[in-house]
Design a protein around this motif. Sequence first.
Motif, PDB file in Angstrom:
ATOM      1  N   GLU A  54       0.732  -1.161   0.068  1.00  0.00           N
ATOM      2  CA  GLU A  54      -0.023   0.000   0.111  1.00  0.00           C
ATOM      3  C   GLU A  54       0.833   1.158  -0.231  1.00  0.00           C
ATOM      4  O   GLU A  54       1.870   1.534   0.968  1.00  0.00           O
ATOM      5  N   VAL A  78       4.164   0.522  -5.389  1.00  0.00           N
ATOM      6  CA  VAL A  78       4.388  -0.137  -6.701  1.00  0.00           C
ATOM      7  C   VAL A  78       5.014   0.792  -7.866  1.00  0.00           C
ATOM      8  O   VAL A  78       3.902   1.441  -8.361  1.00  0.00           O
ATOM      9  N   VAL A 135     -22.972   2.463   2.355  1.00  0.00           N
ATOM     10  CA  VAL A 135     -24.317   1.556   2.199  1.00  0.00           C
ATOM     11  C   VAL A 135     -24.151   0.169   1.925  1.00  0.00           C
ATOM     12  O   VAL A 135     -23.240   0.019   1.021  1.00  0.00           O
ATOM     13  N   ILE A 180     -13.838  -0.651 -10.030  1.00  0.00           N
ATOM     14  CA  ILE A 180     -14.591  -1.063  -8.834  1.00  0.00           C
ATOM     15  C   ILE A 180     -15.180   0.084  -7.981  1.00  0.00           C
ATOM     16  O   ILE A 180     -14.628   0.441  -7.085  1.00  0.00           O
ATOM     17  N   GLU A 181     -15.842   0.616  -8.827  1.00  0.00           N
ATOM     18  CA  GLU A 181     -16.820   1.530  -8.016  1.00  0.00           C
ATOM     19  C   GLU A 181     -17.927   0.985  -7.258  1.00  0.00           C
ATOM     20  O   GLU A 181     -17.834  -0.161  -7.139  1.00  0.00           O
ATOM     21  N   THR A 200     -19.915  -3.088  -0.877  1.00  0.00           N
ATOM     22  CA  THR A 200     -20.909  -4.143  -0.316  1.00  0.00           C
ATOM     23  C   THR A 200     -20.330  -5.411  -0.821  1.00  0.00           C
ATOM     24  O   THR A 200     -20.308  -6.628  -0.274  1.00  0.00           O
ATOM     25  N   SER A 209     -12.262   3.845  -0.363  1.00  0.00           N
ATOM     26  CA  SER A 209     -12.745   2.963   0.789  1.00  0.00           C
ATOM     27  C   SER A 209     -13.301   3.594   1.959  1.00  0.00           C
ATOM     28  O   SER A 209     -13.978   3.309   2.827  1.00  0.00           O
TER      29      SER A 209
HETATM   30  C1  FAD Z   1     -18.757   8.746  -3.723  1.00  0.00           C
HETATM   31  C2  FAD Z   1     -18.683   7.067  -3.474  1.00  0.00           C
HETATM   32  C3  FAD Z   1     -19.952   6.617  -2.951  1.00  0.00           C
HETATM   33  C4  FAD Z   1     -19.993   5.360  -2.672  1.00  0.00           C
HETATM   34  N1  FAD Z   1     -20.619   4.587  -1.894  1.00  0.00           N
HETATM   35  C5  FAD Z   1     -20.776   3.279  -1.922  1.00  0.00           C
HETATM   36  C6  FAD Z   1     -21.708   2.676  -1.096  1.00  0.00           C
HETATM   37  O1  FAD Z   1     -22.521   3.381  -0.259  1.00  0.00           O
HETATM   38  N2  FAD Z   1     -21.586   1.282  -1.036  1.00  0.00           N
HETATM   39  C7  FAD Z   1     -20.715   0.572  -1.739  1.00  0.00           C
HETATM   40  O2  FAD Z   1     -21.005  -0.637  -1.727  1.00  0.00           O
HETATM   41  N3  FAD Z   1     -19.890   0.930  -2.475  1.00  0.00           N
HETATM   42  C8  FAD Z   1     -19.804   2.517  -2.602  1.00  0.00           C
HETATM   43  N4  FAD Z   1     -18.681   3.392  -3.266  1.00  0.00           N
HETATM   44  C9  FAD Z   1     -17.619   2.308  -3.839  1.00  0.00           C
HETATM   45  C10 FAD Z   1     -16.710   1.893  -3.052  1.00  0.00           C
HETATM   46  O3  FAD Z   1     -16.021   2.809  -2.117  1.00  0.00           O
HETATM   47  C11 FAD Z   1     -15.530   1.133  -3.929  1.00  0.00           C
HETATM   48  O4  FAD Z   1     -16.062   0.353  -4.708  1.00  0.00           O
HETATM   49  C12 FAD Z   1     -14.480   0.628  -3.015  1.00  0.00           C
HETATM   50  O5  FAD Z   1     -14.235   1.431  -1.928  1.00  0.00           O
HETATM   51  C13 FAD Z   1     -13.297   0.396  -3.543  1.00  0.00           C
HETATM   52  O6  FAD Z   1     -12.291  -0.237  -2.941  1.00  0.00           O
HETATM   53  P1  FAD Z   1     -11.109  -0.912  -3.440  1.00  0.00           P
HETATM   54  O7  FAD Z   1     -10.176  -1.388  -2.590  1.00  0.00           O
HETATM   55  O8  FAD Z   1     -11.122  -1.253  -4.935  1.00  0.00           O
HETATM   56  O9  FAD Z   1     -10.053   0.727  -3.887  1.00  0.00           O
HETATM   57  P2  FAD Z   1      -9.483   1.933  -2.821  1.00  0.00           P
HETATM   58  O10 FAD Z   1     -10.260   2.094  -1.581  1.00  0.00           O
HETATM   59  O11 FAD Z   1      -9.314   2.931  -3.732  1.00  0.00           O
HETATM   60  O12 FAD Z   1      -8.220   1.170  -2.451  1.00  0.00           O
HETATM   61  C14 FAD Z   1      -7.002   1.142  -3.570  1.00  0.00           C
HETATM   62  C15 FAD Z   1      -5.859   1.324  -2.563  1.00  0.00           C
HETATM   63  O13 FAD Z   1      -4.763   0.800  -3.633  1.00  0.00           O
HETATM   64  C16 FAD Z   1      -3.501   1.726  -3.427  1.00  0.00           C
HETATM   65  N5  FAD Z   1      -2.810   1.970  -4.354  1.00  0.00           N
HETATM   66  C17 FAD Z   1      -2.792   2.709  -5.680  1.00  0.00           C
HETATM   67  N6  FAD Z   1      -2.027   2.676  -6.462  1.00  0.00           N
HETATM   68  C18 FAD Z   1      -0.857   1.940  -5.754  1.00  0.00           C
HETATM   69  C19 FAD Z   1       0.526   1.625  -5.982  1.00  0.00           C
HETATM   70  N7  FAD Z   1       1.277   1.965  -7.165  1.00  0.00           N
HETATM   71  N8  FAD Z   1       1.140   0.932  -4.829  1.00  0.00           N
HETATM   72  C20 FAD Z   1       0.581   0.667  -3.988  1.00  0.00           C
HETATM   73  N9  FAD Z   1      -0.624   0.871  -3.403  1.00  0.00           N
HETATM   74  C21 FAD Z   1      -1.574   1.602  -4.492  1.00  0.00           C
HETATM   75  C22 FAD Z   1      -4.431   3.243  -2.869  1.00  0.00           C
HETATM   76  O14 FAD Z   1      -3.411   3.917  -2.121  1.00  0.00           O
HETATM   77  C23 FAD Z   1      -5.413   2.560  -2.237  1.00  0.00           C
HETATM   78  O15 FAD Z   1      -5.339   2.452  -1.035  1.00  0.00           O
HETATM   79  C24 FAD Z   1     -18.706   4.370  -3.379  1.00  0.00           C
HETATM   80  C25 FAD Z   1     -17.741   5.034  -4.159  1.00  0.00           C
HETATM   81  C26 FAD Z   1     -17.930   6.581  -3.952  1.00  0.00           C
HETATM   82  C27 FAD Z   1     -16.601   7.403  -4.768  1.00  0.00           C
END
Ligand code: FAD
Length: 372
Positions: free
Chosen positions: A32, A171, A48, A352-353, A358, A42
């Motif tokens: 990370e 990375v 929700v 992965i929005e 959920t 996240s």
């Molecule tokens: C406004 C908004 C509202 C939402 N509401 C909801 C909801 O109510 N319910 C729901 O189910 N979902 C919701 N979502 C979607 C949900 O938040 C995301 O799908 C989820 O958080 C994605 O998680 P992730 O682990 O894929 O990404 P992230 O949380 O973005 O984690 C990715 C990680 O990768 C790290 N990273 C990136 N590049 C590198 C690198 N080169 N080297 C090392 N680390 C790196 C980043 O620092 C980050 O910590 C919402 C999203 C948004 C924007």
Amino acid sequence: MDYDLVIIGAGVVGLACSNIFSQKGLKTLVLEKNHSFGEETSSRNSEVIHAGMYYPKNSLKAKLCVEGNKLLFEWCVQNNVPFRKTGKFIIALTNDEIPQMENIYRRGRENGVENLQHCTLDFLEKSNLGVKAAAALWSPDTGIIDSHRLMESYIEIAKMNDCDFAFNHKVTGIENISDGYKIIIQSDEDIFEIQSNKVINSAGLYSDTIAELAGIDIEKNNYKLHFCKGHYFRIHSSKKHLASNLIYPVPQEDFAGLGVHVTVDMAGELKLGPDTLYLDDKIQDYYVPESLKFKFFESAFRYLKNLELDDISADQSGIRPKLQGKGEPVRDFIICEESEKGFPGFVNLIGIESPGLTASLAIAKYVEKLLK
Ligand SMILES: Cc1cc2nc3c(=O)[nH]c(=O)nc-3n(C[C@H](O)[C@H](O)[C@H](O)COP(=O)(O)OP(=O)(O)OC[C@H]3O[C@@H](n4cnc5c(N)ncnc54)[C@H](O)[C@@H]3O)c2cc1C
């Protein structure tokens, strides 16, 4: 090989993967770039637990949301993660919006959202004072969650199973070598490399960049992400009696977002949002301009009739990693094991929005099947 599996990104999805894979006895490392977990999308969302009625039939979003909803409620009970089954109303504000509301109902039934139902306006108004609508659906299996505690709970189980975590480790390069990958990492002090048999790219907003670093053509494969910002405004505590459930007007036709809705947090406070604003540049700009206040008020006043302009003020924002460009058709999650492109054991998680929070456990289980 230094590791069986490297997971890039400690957001909720990478952490759910660390939890599932470390339980399989794989020597796993999570990399990370930030100084702690969950500092990006996240921790900047509505928290929700969605039920799954918005997404196209047979899409990964639909399947993994419906499965993830059940898995997440169970996980919360078993691991002491605070949650509430608040339920949610989807409301048509005018008769013209009723056909679109009915489309959501049909889609929900097709997707296997079991308890979605039509409800009376009395039922809506009883727990949500002054809310006005022409018709409403009730989704009892929608809820809210403490997403920070959820991520902590994933980490706790992963650590118990000897998963390693390296924060402040970015990375910066990936090389496809025989039987695995060489990963170049930049820490505060050093640049160094490690080798891993398998890689999960769950780098959120930068997952397209990571795929490109590995040598995958992101233009040709349609993996390029757009940043789409969502602002929130909070409703002052003195007006928190206005709603006790989640209230969502029917969404925009293009499903870029779900419309400015009312969410309740674990403390019973109310928030409005998120809206949708495509950013021109890929910059993490989280500023919430007060100048958006009237737009938010107007949007919410359409159904929250007891709301006043001075009841709201600027809150947080989040950025969606969107595959769908502005005005383009809806895109599904990309969750792909890349053997066919010459990258065996490399799994991309791109776009992965919502509903990624959920679906986090369901996504991790899906990735587990891909890597078997
Ligand atoms: C406004 C908004 C509202 C939402 N509401 C909801 C909801 O109510 N319910 C729901 O189910 N979902 C919701 N979502 C979607 C949900 O938040 C995301 O799908 C989820 O958080 C994605 O998680 P992730 O682990 O894929 O990404 P992230 O949380 O973005 O984690 C990715 C990680 O990768 C790290 N990273 C990136 N590049 C590198 C690198 N080169 N080297 C090392 N680390 C790196 C980043 O620092 C980050 O910590 C919402 C999203 C948004 C924007």
